[in-house]
Design a protein around this motif. Structure first.
Motif: not given
Lengths: 148, 100
Positions: A27, A69, A112, B24-27, B29, B40, B42, B58-64
């Motif tokens: 990043r 999800g 996931k 929580d991994m809040l994106t 959106d 989220f 990183t 990592t990015s925000q698209f990992w699951s909660k």
């Protein structure tokens, strides 16, 4: 380090010191990868103009995925790899994760992920031989995972 | 606050590690809808005997509450696997577990 000292330290570390263990933080070194909107752009930002061979990498995930999800994705490869990157084209940005491997690391990752709509997951493996290999899978998503 | 569960098992010279992190991994959106800031994980890394054995940006698209598995060689029963994650707000959490 004894445990008590360690716990104390970690409390302070939350405020002041970022994780120092990280080998490579992509990043920080490749910021464009994470804002790229398409898989193509993200790969370009991460690796530059590359040609990938479409073999040697297996990407597995259930399709259709019942819950967008949390889709379990498994990446496997026998290639001796330097880095592994995972992208998808269903969300606003393409990048999901970039793994850096230590010497003798095993490419066998399960994680996931969230996907908003039906899309394609692509994994790129950068081999220690300097070549790039890719694998991908199309996934149907029954219920999107980014709506919250 | 945050926490994680780790399982590490030795099987035929390969150590399998399973991790469940609480986040929580809040994106961006999702955060917008809730009126909070996105946050989220990183970066996740794992070390064993001072060697990095897992290293993921990592990015925000990992699951909660992300769950992930990985394998590595070069550890023995009783060694400690230490896993650290950092999130967007620079919170870090470190947990360690003995290899079984």
């Amino acid at each position: 380090m004894d445990r008590r000292k360690f716990l104390n330290l970690s409390m302070f570390a939350m405020v002041a010191v970022p994780a120092s263990l990280s080998a490579i933080d992509f990043r920080a070194t490749k910021p464009d990868t994470w804002t790229a909107k398409t898989v193509k752009d993200a790969i370009k930002a991460q690796y530059g103009d590359i040609k990938t061979e479409e073999n040697g990498v297996s990407v597995k995930a259930p399709s259709p995925a019942a819950n967008g999800g949390a889709i379990p994705v498994t990446i496997k490869s026998d290639i001796s790899a330097k880095t592994v990157a995972l992208f998808q084209d269903a969300n606003p940005e393409a990048a999901v994760a970039v793994f850096a491997l230590a010497e003798g690391g095993i490419v066998d990752y399960t994680l996931k992920i969230k996907m908003k709509v039906t899309g394609k997951i692509t994994a790129i493996v950068e081999g220690t031989d300097g070549k790039f290999y890719s694998g991908s899978i199309d996934i149907e998503v029954a219920k999107g995972g980014c709506e919250g | 606050m945050a926490n994680m569960k780790i399982k590490a098992k030795l099987k035929k010279e390969v150590i399998q590690v399973k991790v469940m992190a609480k986040h929580d991994m809040l994106t961006y959106d999702q955060a917008k809808k809730k009126g909070t800031d996105a946050n989220f994980i990183t970066h996740i890394s794992a070390t064993c005997n001072g060697k990095v054995v897992y290293d993921a940006s990592t990015s925000q698209f990992w699951s909660k509450n992300p769950q992930f598995k990985f394998k590595f060689k070069g550890g023995a029963k009783g060694d400690m696997v230490e896993i650290t994650w950092t999130d967007l707000l620079k919170n870090t959490v470190t947990e360690s577990k003995k290899i079984k």
